[in-house]
Design an enzyme around this catalytic site. Sequence first.
Site, PDB file in Angstrom:
ATOM      1  N   SER A  26      31.284  41.712  44.270  1.00 24.37           N
ATOM      2  CA  SER A  26      30.024  41.933  43.557  1.00 24.37           C
ATOM      3  C   SER A  26      28.809  42.099  44.481  1.00 24.37           C
ATOM      4  O   SER A  26      27.960  42.947  44.194  1.00 24.37           O
ATOM      5  CB  SER A  26      29.790  40.806  42.554  1.00 24.37           C
ATOM      6  N   THR A  71      32.134  33.669  37.698  1.00 19.89           N
ATOM      7  CA  THR A  71      33.547  34.013  37.818  1.00 19.89           C
ATOM      8  C   THR A  71      34.393  32.742  37.863  1.00 19.89           C
ATOM      9  O   THR A  71      33.870  31.631  37.677  1.00 19.89           O
ATOM     10  CB  THR A  71      33.772  34.996  39.006  1.00 19.89           C
ATOM     11  N   LYS A  75      33.877  30.495  33.838  1.00 17.86           N
ATOM     12  CA  LYS A  75      33.504  31.379  32.723  1.00 17.86           C
ATOM     13  C   LYS A  75      33.462  30.674  31.363  1.00 17.86           C
ATOM     14  O   LYS A  75      32.711  31.074  30.483  1.00 17.86           O
ATOM     15  CB  LYS A  75      34.480  32.560  32.637  1.00 17.86           C
ATOM     16  N   ASP A 111      32.353  41.966  30.542  1.00 20.20           N
ATOM     17  CA  ASP A 111      33.720  42.464  30.768  1.00 20.20           C
ATOM     18  C   ASP A 111      34.160  43.305  29.572  1.00 20.20           C
ATOM     19  O   ASP A 111      34.774  44.365  29.722  1.00 20.20           O
ATOM     20  CB  ASP A 111      34.713  41.295  30.902  1.00 20.20           C
ATOM     21  N   GLY A 135      49.447  41.054  27.635  1.00 24.90           N
ATOM     22  CA  GLY A 135      48.757  39.848  28.084  1.00 24.90           C
ATOM     23  C   GLY A 135      47.915  39.282  26.952  1.00 24.90           C
ATOM     24  O   GLY A 135      47.578  39.999  25.991  1.00 24.90           O
ATOM     25  N   GLY A 137      45.484  36.490  27.890  1.00 24.69           N
ATOM     26  CA  GLY A 137      44.595  35.548  28.571  1.00 24.69           C
ATOM     27  C   GLY A 137      43.134  35.920  28.329  1.00 24.69           C
ATOM     28  O   GLY A 137      42.800  36.565  27.329  1.00 24.69           O
ATOM     29  N   GLY A 138      42.267  35.508  29.253  1.00 28.76           N
ATOM     30  CA  GLY A 138      40.827  35.726  29.102  1.00 28.76           C
ATOM     31  C   GLY A 138      40.460  37.204  29.020  1.00 28.76           C
ATOM     32  O   GLY A 138      39.670  37.606  28.153  1.00 28.76           O
ATOM     33  N   ALA A 139      41.015  38.026  29.901  1.00 31.07           N
ATOM     34  CA  ALA A 139      40.680  39.454  29.895  1.00 31.07           C
ATOM     35  C   ALA A 139      41.171  40.103  28.604  1.00 31.07           C
ATOM     36  O   ALA A 139      40.473  40.928  28.003  1.00 31.07           O
ATOM     37  CB  ALA A 139      41.309  40.141  31.108  1.00 31.07           C
ATOM     38  N   ASN A 158      52.717  39.479  24.742  1.00 30.42           N
ATOM     39  CA  ASN A 158      52.509  38.508  25.817  1.00 30.42           C
ATOM     40  C   ASN A 158      53.802  37.761  26.128  1.00 30.42           C
ATOM     41  O   ASN A 158      54.638  37.545  25.253  1.00 30.42           O
ATOM     42  CB  ASN A 158      51.415  37.505  25.419  1.00 30.42           C
ATOM     43  N   GLY A 253      41.533  49.600  36.997  1.00 32.58           N
ATOM     44  CA  GLY A 253      40.685  48.444  36.717  1.00 32.58           C
ATOM     45  C   GLY A 253      39.347  48.493  37.443  1.00 32.58           C
ATOM     46  O   GLY A 253      38.396  47.802  37.051  1.00 32.58           O
TER      47      GLY A 253
HETATM   48  P1  NAP Z   1      44.569  34.704  32.604  1.00 34.62           P
HETATM   49  O1  NAP Z   1      43.660  34.224  31.528  1.00 34.62           O
HETATM   50  O2  NAP Z   1      45.152  33.731  33.565  1.00 34.62           O
HETATM   51  O3  NAP Z   1      45.796  35.485  31.869  1.00 34.62           O
HETATM   52  C1  NAP Z   1      46.889  35.974  32.621  1.00 34.62           C
HETATM   53  C2  NAP Z   1      47.809  36.782  31.704  1.00 34.62           C
HETATM   54  O4  NAP Z   1      48.842  37.345  32.526  1.00 34.62           O
HETATM   55  C3  NAP Z   1      48.512  35.942  30.619  1.00 34.62           C
HETATM   56  O5  NAP Z   1      48.677  36.716  29.468  1.00 34.62           O
HETATM   57  C4  NAP Z   1      49.862  35.648  31.284  1.00 34.62           C
HETATM   58  O6  NAP Z   1      50.908  35.394  30.360  1.00 34.62           O
HETATM   59  C5  NAP Z   1      50.111  36.951  32.001  1.00 34.62           C
HETATM   60  N1  NAP Z   1      51.056  36.824  33.109  1.00 34.62           N
HETATM   61  C6  NAP Z   1      50.875  36.189  34.285  1.00 34.62           C
HETATM   62  N2  NAP Z   1      51.976  36.284  35.056  1.00 34.62           N
HETATM   63  C7  NAP Z   1      52.894  36.978  34.319  1.00 34.62           C
HETATM   64  C8  NAP Z   1      54.238  37.393  34.564  1.00 34.62           C
HETATM   65  N3  NAP Z   1      54.855  37.110  35.707  1.00 34.62           N
HETATM   66  N4  NAP Z   1      54.880  38.096  33.592  1.00 34.62           N
HETATM   67  C9  NAP Z   1      54.255  38.392  32.419  1.00 34.62           C
HETATM   68  N5  NAP Z   1      52.981  38.023  32.132  1.00 34.62           N
HETATM   69  C10 NAP Z   1      52.312  37.332  33.079  1.00 34.62           C
HETATM   70  O7  NAP Z   1      43.873  35.791  33.502  1.00 34.62           O
HETATM   71  P2  NAP Z   1      42.743  36.880  33.077  1.00 34.62           P
HETATM   72  O8  NAP Z   1      41.411  36.346  33.412  1.00 34.62           O
HETATM   73  O9  NAP Z   1      43.029  37.334  31.698  1.00 34.62           O
HETATM   74  O10 NAP Z   1      43.028  38.054  34.131  1.00 34.62           O
HETATM   75  C11 NAP Z   1      44.215  38.817  34.049  1.00 34.62           C
HETATM   76  C12 NAP Z   1      44.104  40.083  34.881  1.00 34.62           C
HETATM   77  O11 NAP Z   1      43.016  40.865  34.453  1.00 34.62           O
HETATM   78  C13 NAP Z   1      43.908  39.859  36.378  1.00 34.62           C
HETATM   79  O12 NAP Z   1      44.858  40.616  37.063  1.00 34.62           O
HETATM   80  C14 NAP Z   1      42.545  40.390  36.690  1.00 34.62           C
HETATM   81  O13 NAP Z   1      42.531  41.090  37.925  1.00 34.62           O
HETATM   82  C15 NAP Z   1      42.317  41.373  35.567  1.00 34.62           C
HETATM   83  N6  NAP Z   1      40.874  41.469  35.255  1.00 34.62           N
HETATM   84  C16 NAP Z   1      40.221  42.597  35.633  1.00 34.62           C
HETATM   85  C17 NAP Z   1      38.869  42.740  35.376  1.00 34.62           C
HETATM   86  C18 NAP Z   1      38.172  44.001  35.787  1.00 34.62           C
HETATM   87  O14 NAP Z   1      36.953  44.037  35.776  1.00 34.62           O
HETATM   88  N7  NAP Z   1      38.894  45.051  36.130  1.00 34.62           N
HETATM   89  C19 NAP Z   1      38.170  41.716  34.720  1.00 34.62           C
HETATM   90  C20 NAP Z   1      38.868  40.558  34.325  1.00 34.62           C
HETATM   91  C21 NAP Z   1      40.232  40.450  34.616  1.00 34.62           C
HETATM   92  P3  NAP Z   1      51.173  33.904  29.784  1.00 34.62           P
HETATM   93  O15 NAP Z   1      50.171  33.685  28.689  1.00 34.62           O
HETATM   94  O16 NAP Z   1      52.568  33.963  29.303  1.00 34.62           O
HETATM   95  O17 NAP Z   1      50.981  32.958  30.943  1.00 34.62           O
END
Ligand code: NAP
Length: 289
Positions: A26, A71, A75, A111, A135, A137-139, A158, A253
Amino acid sequence: MKSDELISGTTTICGVIGDPIAHTMSPSMHNAAFKACGLDYIYLPFRVKKDELGRAIAGMRALNIRGLNVTIPHKVAIRQFIDKLDDMAEKIGAVNTLVNENGIVSGYNTDAQGFLQALLERDIDPAGKTVSILGAGGAARAISFILAERGANLIILNRTPEKAGECAGRIAQYFGREARAMALNNQNLKAAIKETDILVNTTSLGMSPDVQQTPVTADLLQCGTVVFDTVYNPLQTRLLMEAEKAGAKTISGIDMLVWQGALAFEKWTGQQAPVDAMRTAAIKRLTER
Ligand code: NAP
């Protein structure tokens, strides 16, 4: 301020808080944006530990810091320390941007809107389209909520299906739209992709250093589908390579990252963000390290 001066007595301060923070892109992106617009602003990284978060926001008010990005891991917890919460940020339950107006600190989630802008800038409007989100999660929450608000039909897949179900439940509650939830496996993926216009990966699969991982391979994808990988490191993920092999359209992304930054910039400065300068700076930072 003299043109060769970086910081003067009138410089407005913005920044990012997180822990760890050394990896952040950033500062490169925002300082490039301030420079491109000739603004007397500076953007700094602040490592803030979990138990110092309240004091950090008190510091933001006391030092008249204009804006902060928030971050990992703050968050969600940040919500208890601010004065106002934007409606979408409240629904998502996470804040990534703070704006300080004379000591009143408001929280937003750029986001979500940043993801949407990355589609709209390519003339892809998700309204009425079927979007599969990998997925929960948060994103995924941010992305699925903004898509539901826009009028997309959602399928959430998911690894832990209960979390997909929880996300779909919230979408029904907040937006009155039915979203389907299922386990992320090849059989469900195959069925979902048949009716998918836009596929979005929000899992961390494929993120550096595990660059060989992908949630979907080319044989499951169809020509004409839009594949959006929210992972931005590496820029060209294995999923995007598989999508290209299948003749699908791809979005990295990095576009979401740049747009969430651009929307924060606009809230702090009241000016239109120099999106191209921000994208160039982000890509330079990513490819240099
Ligand atoms: P998070 O809340 O920790 O969620 C992670 C997600 O990934 C969950 O759904 C998790 O599934 C899944 N996952 C993790 N390992 C896995 C595996 N081996 N096989 C299958 N599913 C798996 O994280 P987040 O904040 O949502 O971020 C997730 C991704 O989004 C990151 O890679 C990040 O780089 C990207 N992101 C990008 C931006 C951008 O601006 N481009 C912004 C935010 C996030 P479970 O629920 O089963 O654990």
